[in-house]
Design an enzyme around this catalytic site. Sequence first.
Site, PDB file in Angstrom:
ATOM      1  N   HIS A 130      -9.588   6.806   6.171  1.00 37.61           N
ATOM      2  CA  HIS A 130      -8.298   6.490   5.556  1.00 37.61           C
ATOM      3  C   HIS A 130      -7.523   7.772   5.288  1.00 37.61           C
ATOM      4  O   HIS A 130      -8.113   8.820   5.010  1.00 37.61           O
ATOM      5  CB  HIS A 130      -8.486   5.716   4.247  1.00 37.61           C
ATOM      6  CG  HIS A 130      -7.259   4.990   3.841  1.00 37.61           C
ATOM      7  ND1 HIS A 130      -6.282   5.570   3.057  1.00 37.61           N
ATOM      8  CD2 HIS A 130      -6.813   3.743   4.148  1.00 37.61           C
ATOM      9  CE1 HIS A 130      -5.298   4.699   2.891  1.00 37.61           C
ATOM     10  NE2 HIS A 130      -5.588   3.581   3.545  1.00 37.61           N
ATOM     11  N   ASP A 154      -9.490  -2.919   7.000  1.00 39.48           N
ATOM     12  CA  ASP A 154      -9.508  -3.662   8.260  1.00 39.48           C
ATOM     13  C   ASP A 154     -10.897  -4.066   8.743  1.00 39.48           C
ATOM     14  O   ASP A 154     -11.035  -5.064   9.451  1.00 39.48           O
ATOM     15  CB  ASP A 154      -8.846  -2.819   9.367  1.00 39.48           C
ATOM     16  CG  ASP A 154      -7.329  -2.860   9.281  1.00 39.48           C
ATOM     17  OD1 ASP A 154      -6.809  -3.896   8.819  1.00 39.48           O
ATOM     18  OD2 ASP A 154      -6.687  -1.879   9.664  1.00 39.48           O
ATOM     19  N   HIS A 180       0.811  -1.210   0.000  1.00 41.52           N
ATOM     20  CA  HIS A 180       0.000   0.000   0.000  1.00 41.52           C
ATOM     21  C   HIS A 180       0.846   1.262   0.000  1.00 41.52           C
ATOM     22  O   HIS A 180       0.677   2.154   0.835  1.00 41.52           O
ATOM     23  CB  HIS A 180      -0.981   0.006   1.184  1.00 41.52           C
ATOM     24  CG  HIS A 180      -2.328   0.518   0.831  1.00 41.52           C
ATOM     25  ND1 HIS A 180      -2.874   1.636   1.404  1.00 41.52           N
ATOM     26  CD2 HIS A 180      -3.228   0.091  -0.063  1.00 41.52           C
ATOM     27  CE1 HIS A 180      -4.067   1.845   0.891  1.00 41.52           C
ATOM     28  NE2 HIS A 180      -4.304   0.926  -0.015  1.00 41.52           N
ATOM     29  N   LYS A 210     -13.392   7.754  18.273  1.00 44.48           N
ATOM     30  CA  LYS A 210     -12.920   7.274  16.973  1.00 44.48           C
ATOM     31  C   LYS A 210     -13.475   5.877  16.730  1.00 44.48           C
ATOM     32  O   LYS A 210     -13.486   5.039  17.625  1.00 44.48           O
ATOM     33  CB  LYS A 210     -11.397   7.234  16.996  1.00 44.48           C
ATOM     34  CG  LYS A 210     -10.825   7.196  15.614  1.00 44.48           C
ATOM     35  CD  LYS A 210      -9.436   7.798  15.570  1.00 44.48           C
ATOM     36  CE  LYS A 210      -9.422   9.008  14.682  1.00 44.48           C
ATOM     37  NZ  LYS A 210      -8.085   9.454  14.332  1.00 44.48           N
ATOM     38  N   HIS A 265      -3.215   2.010  12.509  1.00 44.41           N
ATOM     39  CA  HIS A 265      -2.725   1.344  11.285  1.00 44.41           C
ATOM     40  C   HIS A 265      -3.210  -0.108  11.333  1.00 44.41           C
ATOM     41  O   HIS A 265      -4.412  -0.360  11.403  1.00 44.41           O
ATOM     42  CB  HIS A 265      -1.193   1.517  11.244  1.00 44.41           C
ATOM     43  CG  HIS A 265      -0.526   1.168   9.949  1.00 44.41           C
ATOM     44  ND1 HIS A 265      -1.186   0.894   8.788  1.00 44.41           N
ATOM     45  CD2 HIS A 265       0.806   1.057   9.641  1.00 44.41           C
ATOM     46  CE1 HIS A 265      -0.306   0.635   7.821  1.00 44.41           C
ATOM     47  NE2 HIS A 265       0.903   0.720   8.315  1.00 44.41           N
ATOM     48  N   PHE A 286     -12.598   2.525  10.236  1.00 46.40           N
ATOM     49  CA  PHE A 286     -13.212   3.499   9.316  1.00 46.40           C
ATOM     50  C   PHE A 286     -12.246   4.637   9.017  1.00 46.40           C
ATOM     51  O   PHE A 286     -11.446   5.021   9.865  1.00 46.40           O
ATOM     52  CB  PHE A 286     -14.506   4.064   9.911  1.00 46.40           C
ATOM     53  CG  PHE A 286     -15.653   3.103   9.798  1.00 46.40           C
ATOM     54  CD1 PHE A 286     -16.499   3.137   8.691  1.00 46.40           C
ATOM     55  CD2 PHE A 286     -15.845   2.129  10.768  1.00 46.40           C
ATOM     56  CE1 PHE A 286     -17.531   2.220   8.577  1.00 46.40           C
ATOM     57  CE2 PHE A 286     -16.873   1.215  10.652  1.00 46.40           C
ATOM     58  CZ  PHE A 286     -17.725   1.257   9.549  1.00 46.40           C
TER      59      PHE A 286
HETATM   60  C1  ACO Z   1      -4.874  -0.863   6.828  1.00 43.45           C
HETATM   61  C2  ACO Z   1      -4.866   0.449   7.486  1.00 43.45           C
HETATM   62  O1  ACO Z   1      -3.946   0.809   8.141  1.00 43.45           O
HETATM   63  S1  ACO Z   1      -6.212   1.435   7.204  1.00 43.45           S
HETATM   64  C3  ACO Z   1      -6.308   2.514   8.609  1.00 43.45           C
HETATM   65  C4  ACO Z   1      -6.686   1.742   9.838  1.00 43.45           C
HETATM   66  N1  ACO Z   1      -6.943   2.659  10.948  1.00 43.45           N
HETATM   67  C5  ACO Z   1      -8.188   2.834  11.466  1.00 43.45           C
HETATM   68  O2  ACO Z   1      -9.158   2.235  11.037  1.00 43.45           O
HETATM   69  C6  ACO Z   1      -8.284   3.768  12.639  1.00 43.45           C
HETATM   70  C7  ACO Z   1      -9.472   4.706  12.505  1.00 43.45           C
HETATM   71  N2  ACO Z   1      -9.234   5.703  11.486  1.00 43.45           N
HETATM   72  C8  ACO Z   1      -8.449   6.786  11.715  1.00 43.45           C
HETATM   73  O3  ACO Z   1      -7.951   7.004  12.816  1.00 43.45           O
HETATM   74  C9  ACO Z   1      -8.166   7.728  10.568  1.00 43.45           C
HETATM   75  O4  ACO Z   1      -9.218   7.689   9.636  1.00 43.45           O
HETATM   76  C10 ACO Z   1      -6.847   7.420   9.865  1.00 43.45           C
HETATM   77  C11 ACO Z   1      -5.685   7.326  10.884  1.00 43.45           C
HETATM   78  C12 ACO Z   1      -6.909   6.108   9.116  1.00 43.45           C
HETATM   79  C13 ACO Z   1      -6.548   8.536   8.871  1.00 43.45           C
HETATM   80  O5  ACO Z   1      -6.337   9.702   9.598  1.00 43.45           O
HETATM   81  P1  ACO Z   1      -6.380  11.134   8.881  1.00 43.45           P
HETATM   82  O6  ACO Z   1      -5.644  11.088   7.603  1.00 43.45           O
HETATM   83  O7  ACO Z   1      -5.961  12.127   9.876  1.00 43.45           O
HETATM   84  O8  ACO Z   1      -7.944  11.262   8.577  1.00 43.45           O
HETATM   85  P2  ACO Z   1      -8.753  12.423   7.870  1.00 43.45           P
HETATM   86  O9  ACO Z   1      -7.877  13.596   7.578  1.00 43.45           O
HETATM   87  O10 ACO Z   1      -9.517  11.827   6.747  1.00 43.45           O
HETATM   88  O11 ACO Z   1      -9.791  12.809   9.014  1.00 43.45           O
HETATM   89  C14 ACO Z   1     -10.826  13.670   8.743  1.00 43.45           C
HETATM   90  C15 ACO Z   1     -11.734  13.838   9.933  1.00 43.45           C
HETATM   91  O12 ACO Z   1     -12.485  12.646  10.145  1.00 43.45           O
HETATM   92  C16 ACO Z   1     -12.314  12.176  11.461  1.00 43.45           C
HETATM   93  N3  ACO Z   1     -12.159  10.749  11.416  1.00 43.45           N
HETATM   94  C17 ACO Z   1     -11.345  10.071  10.597  1.00 43.45           C
HETATM   95  N4  ACO Z   1     -11.466   8.751  10.840  1.00 43.45           N
HETATM   96  C18 ACO Z   1     -12.390   8.618  11.824  1.00 43.45           C
HETATM   97  C19 ACO Z   1     -12.921   7.508  12.502  1.00 43.45           C
HETATM   98  N5  ACO Z   1     -12.506   6.278  12.220  1.00 43.45           N
HETATM   99  N6  ACO Z   1     -13.849   7.719  13.449  1.00 43.45           N
HETATM  100  C20 ACO Z   1     -14.259   8.984  13.742  1.00 43.45           C
HETATM  101  N7  ACO Z   1     -13.779  10.071  13.129  1.00 43.45           N
HETATM  102  C21 ACO Z   1     -12.850   9.896  12.189  1.00 43.45           C
HETATM  103  C22 ACO Z   1     -11.019  12.799  11.923  1.00 43.45           C
HETATM  104  O13 ACO Z   1     -10.964  12.928  13.336  1.00 43.45           O
HETATM  105  C23 ACO Z   1     -11.014  14.115  11.223  1.00 43.45           C
HETATM  106  O14 ACO Z   1     -11.811  15.005  11.949  1.00 43.45           O
HETATM  107  P3  ACO Z   1     -11.275  16.470  12.258  1.00 43.45           P
HETATM  108  O15 ACO Z   1     -10.977  17.073  10.919  1.00 43.45           O
HETATM  109  O16 ACO Z   1     -12.381  17.066  13.020  1.00 43.45           O
HETATM  110  O17 ACO Z   1     -10.030  16.225  13.092  1.00 43.45           O
HETATM  111  O1  OAA Z   2      -2.109   3.394   3.339  1.00 45.58           O
HETATM  112  C1  OAA Z   2      -2.303   3.592   4.558  1.00 45.58           C
HETATM  113  O2  OAA Z   2      -2.081   4.680   5.118  1.00 45.58           O
HETATM  114  C2  OAA Z   2      -2.819   2.509   5.421  1.00 45.58           C
HETATM  115  C3  OAA Z   2      -3.302   1.313   4.663  1.00 45.58           C
HETATM  116  O3  OAA Z   2      -4.414   1.271   4.199  1.00 45.58           O
HETATM  117  C4  OAA Z   2      -2.377   0.205   4.482  1.00 45.58           C
HETATM  118  O4  OAA Z   2      -1.198   0.312   4.855  1.00 45.58           O
HETATM  119  O5  OAA Z   2      -2.810  -0.822   3.927  1.00 45.58           O
END
Ligand code: ACO
Ligand code: OAA
Length: 374
Positions: free
Chosen positions: A260, A311, A186, A254, A221, A258
């Site tokens: 990305h 995820d 990714h 959070k 992550h 959900f």
């Molecule tokens: C395979 C992977 O690694 S995929 C990622 C797995 N991680 C998760 O599922 C954890 C939950 N998700 C998150 O914490 C975030 O969406 C991340 C870390 C993946 C991305 O973070 P960012 O790039 O900062 O997200 P983004 O800029 O799109 O956020 C926009 C807004 O939505 C909110 N938001 C984003 N994700 C979520 C969530 N899962 N639940 C609630 N609110 C959320 C943020 O708090 C932000 O609000 P703000 O502007 O008031 O601070």
């Molecule tokens: O690209 C990212 O930031 C996280 C993700 O979805 C992955 O590593 O699969």
Amino acid sequence: MVDKKLTGAGLRGQVAGETALCTVGKSGSGLTYYGYDIKELADKVSFEEVAYLLSRGELPNATQLAEFKARLKQQRGLPQALKDVLERIPADAHPMDVMRTGCSFLGNIEPEQDFSEADAKIERMLAAFPSILLYWYRFSHDGKRIETATDDDSIGAHFLHLLHDKAPSKLHTDVMNTSLILYAEHEFNASTFTARVCASTLSDIFSCVTGAIGSLRGPLHGGANEAAMELIENMQNADDAEQQLMGMLERKEKIMGFGHAIYREFDPRNDIIKEWSEKLSQEFGDSRLYDVSVRCEEVMWREKKLFPNADFFHASAYHYMGIPTKLFTPIFVMSRVSGWTAHVKEQRANNRIIRPSADYTGPAPRPVPALADR
Ligand SMILES: CC(=O)SCCNC(=O)CCNC(=O)[C@H](O)C(C)(C)COP(=O)(O)OP(=O)(O)OC[C@H]1O[C@@H](n2cnc3c(N)ncnc32)[C@H](O)[C@@H]1OP(=O)(O)O
Ligand SMILES: O=C([O-])CC(=O)C(=O)O
């Protein structure tokens, strides 16, 4: 996909290097490995073919694939010194810490002496990681010293076989295969970037992967698949899911699984794993987890325009296959090691040490006061 201005913290939106490996949020369904769309890969090939593609830049032909799989099969055994270390790790350790230690220790006893050994070390990690995880898990939880050298045709089947003491069904083998493909690569995600930073110092490949495992462990992550399971397992039915989620959103909590950092409207991996989760729920004969997950998806989109990432539906899919929640993120490691190590090779091939600058926010220059004056 809709463009959102990605600025500021977290290096968001900034180009930090080049890669030929992967595009995220760009062409086709939104995810490609070396130009191949993720949907087509998930449909047509095995994880082993994807691992070969990432490492060599091209899909293997039939002979290359057979040889590659044979080499992987031969390398599933673990040296006694590594088994001794794994036996000392307590049952309540986090399996991601086991993976980190297992990888690091392998780098002690079978080090990468020279970069020309990279491909051999990559194959060794691909073959040995499921064995490391399950040897520790079965010893610490069941008191059993398992034989890790199985004859299973694939890494996914090998993993399930060691976990359940029996060769898996075709359905479960297929789901594992797809899951490993979806998680393989990714672009510049946090753990891959960790691996590349480490590689840029000309460090060894085990150090790069050990660091990457540490980055993947966090709930923002890779750890999100476990956190998603903890969320949905307490939801009794779809209506209860809706009520619980609304409360969490109101409290500004959070919702794991959900959102990305790059995708803005959907994660192309979601539809694929969601479909498998539904099939597994039918086989399992109880669709509660699938149903609550679907309702979570609806509520999150309606309320926050947030979508499930790779995820979220992995949680129910893995659970339906009898995989304990704490082993979810290590499966991600078993897969993503293919992407991390491909990036290590790519970084080494055109290297400059990764060393960005920082905007200084500390005090203005000042004299050091004597100890008595502080
Ligand atoms: C395979 C992977 O690694 S995929 C990622 C797995 N991680 C998760 O599922 C954890 C939950 N998700 C998150 O914490 C975030 O969406 C991340 C870390 C993946 C991305 O973070 P960012 O790039 O900062 O997200 P983004 O800029 O799109 O956020 C926009 C807004 O939505 C909110 N938001 C984003 N994700 C979520 C969530 N899962 N639940 C609630 N609110 C959320 C943020 O708090 C932000 O609000 P703000 O502007 O008031 O601070
Ligand atoms: O690209 C990212 O930031 C996280 C993700 O979805 C992955 O590593 O699969």
